[in-house]
Design a protein around this motif. Structure first.
Motif, PDB file in Angstrom:
ATOM      1  N   ASP A 152     -16.625  95.870 -47.175  1.00  0.00           N
ATOM      2  CA  ASP A 152     -15.348  96.073 -47.506  1.00  0.00           C
ATOM      3  C   ASP A 152     -15.200  94.398 -47.862  1.00  0.00           C
ATOM      4  OD1 ASP A 152     -12.239  95.782 -48.273  1.00  0.00           O
ATOM      5  OD2 ASP A 152     -12.466  96.590 -46.434  1.00  0.00           O
ATOM      6  N   THR A 153     -14.700  93.507 -48.525  1.00  0.00           N
ATOM      7  CA  THR A 153     -14.812  92.359 -49.147  1.00  0.00           C
ATOM      8  C   THR A 153     -12.984  91.722 -48.733  1.00  0.00           C
ATOM      9  OG1 THR A 153     -14.899  92.291 -51.539  1.00  0.00           O
ATOM     10  CG2 THR A 153     -16.860  91.815 -50.300  1.00  0.00           C
ATOM     11  N   LYS A 154     -12.484  92.760 -47.995  1.00  0.00           N
ATOM     12  CA  LYS A 154     -10.945  91.698 -47.851  1.00  0.00           C
ATOM     13  C   LYS A 154     -11.013  91.235 -46.937  1.00  0.00           C
ATOM     14  CE  LYS A 154      -6.019  94.274 -47.914  1.00  0.00           C
ATOM     15  NZ  LYS A 154      -5.389  95.641 -47.084  1.00  0.00           N
ATOM     16  N   GLY A 155     -11.180  91.771 -46.271  1.00  0.00           N
ATOM     17  CA  GLY A 155     -10.969  90.739 -44.717  1.00  0.00           C
ATOM     18  C   GLY A 155     -12.180  89.362 -44.516  1.00  0.00           C
ATOM     19  N   LEU A 156     -13.477  89.176 -45.749  1.00  0.00           N
ATOM     20  CA  LEU A 156     -13.435  88.042 -45.344  1.00  0.00           C
ATOM     21  C   LEU A 156     -12.874  86.890 -46.109  1.00  0.00           C
ATOM     22  CD1 LEU A 156     -15.935  86.251 -44.879  1.00  0.00           C
ATOM     23  CD2 LEU A 156     -17.709  87.872 -46.642  1.00  0.00           C
ATOM     24  N   ALA A 157     -12.149  87.807 -47.731  1.00  0.00           N
ATOM     25  CA  ALA A 157     -11.317  86.759 -48.356  1.00  0.00           C
ATOM     26  C   ALA A 157     -10.763  86.323 -47.520  1.00  0.00           C
ATOM     27  CB  ALA A 157     -11.305  87.565 -49.568  1.00  0.00           C
ATOM     28  N   LYS A 158      -9.872  87.041 -46.476  1.00  0.00           N
ATOM     29  CA  LYS A 158      -8.520  86.548 -46.072  1.00  0.00           C
ATOM     30  C   LYS A 158      -8.752  85.518 -44.705  1.00  0.00           C
ATOM     31  CE  LYS A 158      -5.527  90.153 -45.998  1.00  0.00           C
ATOM     32  NZ  LYS A 158      -4.175  91.655 -45.388  1.00  0.00           N
ATOM     33  N   THR A 159     -10.075  86.215 -44.893  1.00  0.00           N
ATOM     34  CA  THR A 159     -10.888  84.640 -43.419  1.00  0.00           C
ATOM     35  C   THR A 159     -11.314  83.547 -44.041  1.00  0.00           C
ATOM     36  OG1 THR A 159     -11.974  86.251 -42.141  1.00  0.00           O
ATOM     37  CG2 THR A 159     -12.672  84.064 -42.184  1.00  0.00           C
ATOM     38  N   LEU A 160     -11.331  83.793 -45.235  1.00  0.00           N
ATOM     39  CA  LEU A 160     -11.760  82.470 -45.925  1.00  0.00           C
ATOM     40  C   LEU A 160     -10.304  81.672 -46.132  1.00  0.00           C
ATOM     41  CD1 LEU A 160     -15.107  83.389 -48.620  1.00  0.00           C
ATOM     42  CD2 LEU A 160     -15.575  81.572 -46.686  1.00  0.00           C
ATOM     43  N   GLU A 185      -9.371  79.718 -43.468  1.00  0.00           N
ATOM     44  CA  GLU A 185     -10.030  79.171 -42.766  1.00  0.00           C
ATOM     45  C   GLU A 185     -10.763  77.421 -43.513  1.00  0.00           C
ATOM     46  OE1 GLU A 185     -13.047  76.466 -40.609  1.00  0.00           O
ATOM     47  OE2 GLU A 185     -12.156  78.721 -40.034  1.00  0.00           O
ATOM     48  N   PHE A 186      -9.475  77.615 -44.821  1.00  0.00           N
ATOM     49  CA  PHE A 186      -9.933  76.345 -45.651  1.00  0.00           C
ATOM     50  C   PHE A 186      -8.695  76.487 -46.741  1.00  0.00           C
ATOM     51  CE2 PHE A 186     -14.464  78.398 -46.001  1.00  0.00           C
ATOM     52  CZ  PHE A 186     -14.891  77.672 -45.524  1.00  0.00           C
ATOM     53  N   GLY A 187      -7.713  77.173 -46.436  1.00  0.00           N
ATOM     54  CA  GLY A 187      -6.056  76.850 -46.802  1.00  0.00           C
ATOM     55  C   GLY A 187      -5.391  77.293 -47.730  1.00  0.00           C
ATOM     56  N   SER A 188      -7.164  77.523 -48.696  1.00  0.00           N
ATOM     57  CA  SER A 188      -6.028  78.187 -50.243  1.00  0.00           C
ATOM     58  C   SER A 188      -7.116  78.476 -50.842  1.00  0.00           C
ATOM     59  CB  SER A 188      -5.685  76.529 -51.187  1.00  0.00           C
ATOM     60  OG  SER A 188      -6.779  75.965 -51.413  1.00  0.00           O
ATOM     61  N   PHE A 189      -6.871  79.574 -52.508  1.00  0.00           N
ATOM     62  CA  PHE A 189      -8.370  79.744 -52.951  1.00  0.00           C
ATOM     63  C   PHE A 189      -8.975  78.323 -53.833  1.00  0.00           C
ATOM     64  CE2 PHE A 189      -9.958  81.263 -57.390  1.00  0.00           C
ATOM     65  CZ  PHE A 189      -9.908  82.167 -56.834  1.00  0.00           C
ATOM     66  N   GLU A 202     -21.195  73.562 -48.968  1.00  0.00           N
ATOM     67  CA  GLU A 202     -22.327  74.626 -48.702  1.00  0.00           C
ATOM     68  C   GLU A 202     -22.222  74.856 -46.912  1.00  0.00           C
ATOM     69  OE1 GLU A 202     -25.309  74.714 -50.437  1.00  0.00           O
ATOM     70  OE2 GLU A 202     -25.030  74.252 -52.402  1.00  0.00           O
ATOM     71  N   ALA A 203     -22.165  74.108 -45.896  1.00  0.00           N
ATOM     72  CA  ALA A 203     -22.924  73.552 -45.048  1.00  0.00           C
ATOM     73  C   ALA A 203     -21.501  74.083 -44.114  1.00  0.00           C
ATOM     74  CB  ALA A 203     -22.240  71.953 -44.077  1.00  0.00           C
ATOM     75  N   ARG A 204     -19.702  73.996 -43.898  1.00  0.00           N
ATOM     76  CA  ARG A 204     -18.702  74.577 -44.077  1.00  0.00           C
ATOM     77  C   ARG A 204     -19.068  76.230 -44.072  1.00  0.00           C
ATOM     78  NH1 ARG A 204     -13.223  71.970 -45.333  1.00  0.00           N
ATOM     79  NH2 ARG A 204     -13.040  73.718 -43.655  1.00  0.00           N
ATOM     80  N   LEU A 205     -19.055  76.656 -45.571  1.00  0.00           N
ATOM     81  CA  LEU A 205     -19.143  77.347 -45.922  1.00  0.00           C
ATOM     82  C   LEU A 205     -20.842  78.687 -45.085  1.00  0.00           C
ATOM     83  CD1 LEU A 205     -19.256  78.032 -49.748  1.00  0.00           C
ATOM     84  CD2 LEU A 205     -17.578  78.415 -48.298  1.00  0.00           C
ATOM     85  N   SER A 206     -21.984  77.734 -44.894  1.00  0.00           N
ATOM     86  CA  SER A 206     -22.516  78.653 -43.757  1.00  0.00           C
ATOM     87  C   SER A 206     -22.414  78.687 -42.591  1.00  0.00           C
ATOM     88  CB  SER A 206     -23.811  77.596 -44.227  1.00  0.00           C
ATOM     89  OG  SER A 206     -23.102  76.431 -42.967  1.00  0.00           O
TER      90      SER A 206
END
Length: 208
Positions: free
Chosen positions: A59-67, A70-74, A82-86
């Motif tokens: 389920d990627t719904k939770g991960l999408a909301k977390t991102l 974390e990063f403020g917008s789509f 890449e460093a921040r995403l990791s």
């Protein structure tokens, strides 16, 4: 041993598989996207669909909301380094590469929408969309120049300078030099403020 006694060593029947709620949810989101289009979806739903392409069994719904948190917008998600995403739990190298590919595709799409045979100023909204796709969500300030010919057709789009989060130097001498090299007769000067709307100024330059 009585024949009526059940064999205690006989294999028990396998329980019926439980329905895959995640698969059902993914299917519903995909069907909704195909029916109403991306504009009708929330940011987390569209991001969820993008993540499903590389994370097919979770389920990627939770991960999408977390991102998004974390990063403020789509756009902030796709512009993140890449460093921040990791550092986000649940994102591996393959998923991070997928995110950066989508970012590159969006930038290429924006460039291709500018027809070099047509005046770039014929559609102000198209120009704004193009500039936004190229630089609106950069993490540092950029000073970009769109060089035009006498019919306002795009000759070149170049990043003249890159600065810090709140400052970028501008050297008029370099701008004029490059304008003469390209024989441009008009310029569009663009700069961004990270996490703020871009600013566009139309100016004209003498080619000789």
């Amino acid at each position: 041993m009585s024949k009526d006694r059940p064999d205690e060593f006989a294999e028990a029947p396998f329980p019926a598989p439980e329905p895959d709620d995640h698969a059902g949810h993914r299917q519903r989101v995909r069907e909704r996207f195909l029916k109403v289009g991306g504009d009708a979806l929330e940011d987390y739903e569209l991001l969820e669909l993008a993540l499903q392409l590389v994370i097919p069994r979770k389920d990627t719904k939770g991960l999408a909301k977390t991102l998004l948190r974390e990063f403020g917008s789509f756009s902030g998600v796709f512009n993140a380094s890449e460093a921040r995403l990791s550092k986000v739990k649940g994102l591996g190298e393959t998923t991070i590469a997928h995110i950066k590919v989508i970012q590159a595709v969006a930038a290429r799409f924006g460039r291709d929408r500018i027809d070099s045979d047509q005046p770039i100023l014929s559609s102000w909204s198209q120009l704004i969309d193009y500039c936004r796709s190229q630089m609106a969500f950069e993490s540092v300030e950029q000073f970009r120049i769109l060089f035009l010919d006498k019919k306002n057709r795009l000759i070149s789009d170049e990043v003249q300078q890159t600065g810090t989060v709140d400052h970028t130097p501008v050297y008029p001498r370099e701008v004029i030099k490059r304008t003469l090299e390209l024989s441009a007769t008009a310029l569009i000067l663009v700069h961004n403020h990270p996490k703020m709307p871009i600013s566009i100024t139309q100016d004209h330059a003498v080619s000789h």
